[in-house]
Design a protein around this motif. Structure first.
Motif, PDB file in Angstrom:
ATOM      1  N   LEU A 176     -27.326   6.346 -25.607  1.00 29.96           N
ATOM      2  CA  LEU A 176     -28.695   5.962 -25.222  1.00 29.96           C
ATOM      3  C   LEU A 176     -29.742   6.134 -26.328  1.00 29.96           C
ATOM      4  O   LEU A 176     -30.887   5.738 -26.153  1.00 29.96           O
ATOM      5  CB  LEU A 176     -29.131   6.805 -24.017  1.00 29.96           C
ATOM      6  CG  LEU A 176     -29.028   6.144 -22.638  1.00 29.96           C
ATOM      7  CD1 LEU A 176     -29.496   7.110 -21.571  1.00 29.96           C
ATOM      8  CD2 LEU A 176     -29.814   4.841 -22.560  1.00 29.96           C
ATOM      9  N   LYS A 191     -33.086   1.074 -20.984  1.00 30.22           N
ATOM     10  CA  LYS A 191     -32.661   2.480 -20.967  1.00 30.22           C
ATOM     11  C   LYS A 191     -33.035   3.132 -19.634  1.00 30.22           C
ATOM     12  O   LYS A 191     -32.247   3.901 -19.066  1.00 30.22           O
ATOM     13  CB  LYS A 191     -33.309   3.247 -22.119  1.00 30.22           C
ATOM     14  CG  LYS A 191     -32.703   2.913 -23.470  1.00 30.22           C
ATOM     15  CD  LYS A 191     -33.364   3.753 -24.554  1.00 30.22           C
ATOM     16  CE  LYS A 191     -32.765   3.444 -25.909  1.00 30.22           C
ATOM     17  NZ  LYS A 191     -33.371   4.236 -26.975  1.00 30.22           N
ATOM     18  N   ALA A 192     -34.226   2.843 -19.143  1.00 29.17           N
ATOM     19  CA  ALA A 192     -34.659   3.436 -17.872  1.00 29.17           C
ATOM     20  C   ALA A 192     -33.732   2.983 -16.741  1.00 29.17           C
ATOM     21  O   ALA A 192     -33.271   3.803 -15.931  1.00 29.17           O
ATOM     22  CB  ALA A 192     -36.104   3.026 -17.569  1.00 29.17           C
ATOM     23  N   ASP A 201     -27.388   4.628 -13.364  1.00 35.36           N
ATOM     24  CA  ASP A 201     -26.165   5.200 -13.920  1.00 35.36           C
ATOM     25  C   ASP A 201     -25.171   4.103 -14.346  1.00 35.36           C
ATOM     26  O   ASP A 201     -24.016   4.068 -13.912  1.00 35.36           O
ATOM     27  CB  ASP A 201     -25.526   6.156 -12.886  1.00 35.36           C
ATOM     28  CG  ASP A 201     -24.427   7.007 -13.523  1.00 35.36           C
ATOM     29  OD1 ASP A 201     -24.459   7.168 -14.759  1.00 35.36           O
ATOM     30  OD2 ASP A 201     -23.544   7.490 -12.797  1.00 35.36           O
ATOM     31  N   SER A 245     -30.671   1.933 -17.023  1.00 41.39           N
ATOM     32  CA  SER A 245     -29.348   2.510 -17.246  1.00 41.39           C
ATOM     33  C   SER A 245     -29.281   3.950 -16.706  1.00 41.39           C
ATOM     34  O   SER A 245     -28.305   4.351 -16.067  1.00 41.39           O
ATOM     35  CB  SER A 245     -29.045   2.473 -18.746  1.00 41.39           C
ATOM     36  OG  SER A 245     -28.062   3.403 -19.096  1.00 41.39           O
ATOM     37  N   LEU A 246     -30.340   4.707 -16.922  1.00 40.27           N
ATOM     38  CA  LEU A 246     -30.384   6.095 -16.438  1.00 40.27           C
ATOM     39  C   LEU A 246     -30.488   6.142 -14.911  1.00 40.27           C
ATOM     40  O   LEU A 246     -29.747   6.870 -14.251  1.00 40.27           O
ATOM     41  CB  LEU A 246     -31.596   6.813 -17.042  1.00 40.27           C
ATOM     42  CG  LEU A 246     -31.415   7.349 -18.455  1.00 40.27           C
ATOM     43  CD1 LEU A 246     -32.752   7.832 -19.010  1.00 40.27           C
ATOM     44  CD2 LEU A 246     -30.400   8.493 -18.463  1.00 40.27           C
TER      45      LEU A 246
END
Ligand code: KG4
Ligand code: ZN
Length: 332
Positions: free
Chosen positions: A319, A98-99, A105, A101-102
């Motif tokens: 997410l 998740k980190a 982007d 992905s953020l």
């Protein structure tokens, strides 16, 4: 370089990252095993596993990029196993994915670890044609299912007690062979004779499995026969396991009409099983796909491989998905 999915796997005791192209070419697959950490306890200790994932996950992801010679610009999506598994372990992979992905982007794909094992069969020369009969034999699971289309399964049978991998691990423990038990038991089995009449639990009795009785029979034999021949015990135990696995696979192939079969999971690394499957495939005339050895036990290439068709079908996951320790196969 074609676009890659970054796969992340931390469901049990391997910290793994891989970069895989849509045509299933593996650009890099890194697995940091925690086997030595857990060996002293004779099995996986969840708290130790989670802490070790925390230490290893970033270096393991970094190494995958170095080995593939690419950077995040080559990544189309990030995939992570979000279950089933140990919750503390899963959370490390899920949070890392998740980190990334953020920060980068990039879309994210939550992958069922069991579907990852199925996808591992497509990472070598084998072709997985649908409908496919799946025999999943791992440390956590022993089950038979049919997938008529990718992503939708009909469960045909599963174990009522121990998984076959667990039986290997428990028998290895009473034989003093350490953890994990599959590889040393198989190595000894090659040198021994399958001459001890251990039970073949539920062999002709439907498509469910049971391995607890076999494990107990081996333990009782060792107690009653202190002069036992280690190699023969290993060969006879492995022979009993394989008779059951192959017998059930054949039974299932009689019941369902499929274009192929796939035998996946850690126990699919067993040379004893791989030899037997060759024979079954030629006898029944159905191709049986098995993963290349490196992708039979837990790895992240299989997670990225499963993610590609899922990503094409469904796009990015929101997410807010979480780690699901008892995640099941999606059934129709
Ligand atoms: O698929 P996997 O790596 O992890 C789970 O998802 O559970 O499977 C691990 C299991 C362990 O029980 C291990 O003893 C077994 O796979 N295994 C083997 C072999 N290599 C690993 N069993 C039989 N023969 C092997 N060569
Ligand atoms: Zn697994």
């Amino acid at each position: 370089m074609s676009a890659l999915i970054l796969g992340i796997e931390t469901s049990c005791d391997e910290t793994a990252a891989a970069l895989v192209a849509e045509d299933m070419t593996v650009a890099a697959s890194v697995v940091a095993s925690q086997v030595d950490l857990h060996a002293v306890y004779g099995g996986v200790v969840p708290e130790v596993a989670a802490r070790s994932h925390l230490d290893d996950i970033v270096p393991v992801v970094d190494r995958a990029f170095i080995e593939a010679g690419v950077d995040e610009k080559d990544v189309e999506a990030i995939a992570v196993a979000n279950g089933p598994g140990l919750v503390g372990s899963l959370l490390v992979g899920v949070s890392t994915a998740k980190a990334l992905s953020l920060v980068w982007d990039k879309p994210i794909v939550a992958v069922n670890h069991l579907e990852g094992h199925l996808a591992s069969a497509a990472l070598g020369d084998s072709e997985v044609r649908f409908p496919v009969l799946v025999l999943l034999v791992s440390g956590g699971h022993t089950l038979l299912a049919v997938a008529r289309d990718p992503g939708v399964y009909q469960l045909l049978g599963s174990t009522r007690d121990d998984s076959v991998g667990e039986a290997y691990d428990k028998v290895a423990r009473v034989l003093g062979l350490g953890y994990p038990g599959g590889p040393p038991v198989d190595r000894l089995a090659k040198e021994g004779k399958d001459n001890l009449a251990f039970p073949r639990p539920m062999l002709a009795d439907g498509l469910d499995f049971s391995f607890a009785g076999l494990k107990t029979a081996v333990a009782r034999y060792l107690k009653d026969n202190p002069q036992y021949v280690l190699e023969d015990v290993a060969a006879s135990f492995a022979g009993a396991c394989m008779d059951v696995l192959v017998g059930k696979l054949r039974l299932a192939l009689d019941e369902v009409d499929v274009a192929s079969a796939a035998v996946v999971g850690g126990v699919a690394a067993s040379p004893v099983l791989r030899d037997r499957l060759d024979q079954v495939s030629s006898e029944v005339g159905v191709p049986i796909a098995i993963p290349p050895l490196d992708y039979a036990t837990d790895n992240a290439a299989m997670i990225a491989a499963a993610a590609w068709p899922q990503f094409r079908r469904n796009g990015s996951d929101p997410l807010d998905f979480s780690a699901v320790p008892n995640l099941k196969l999606p059934t129709a």
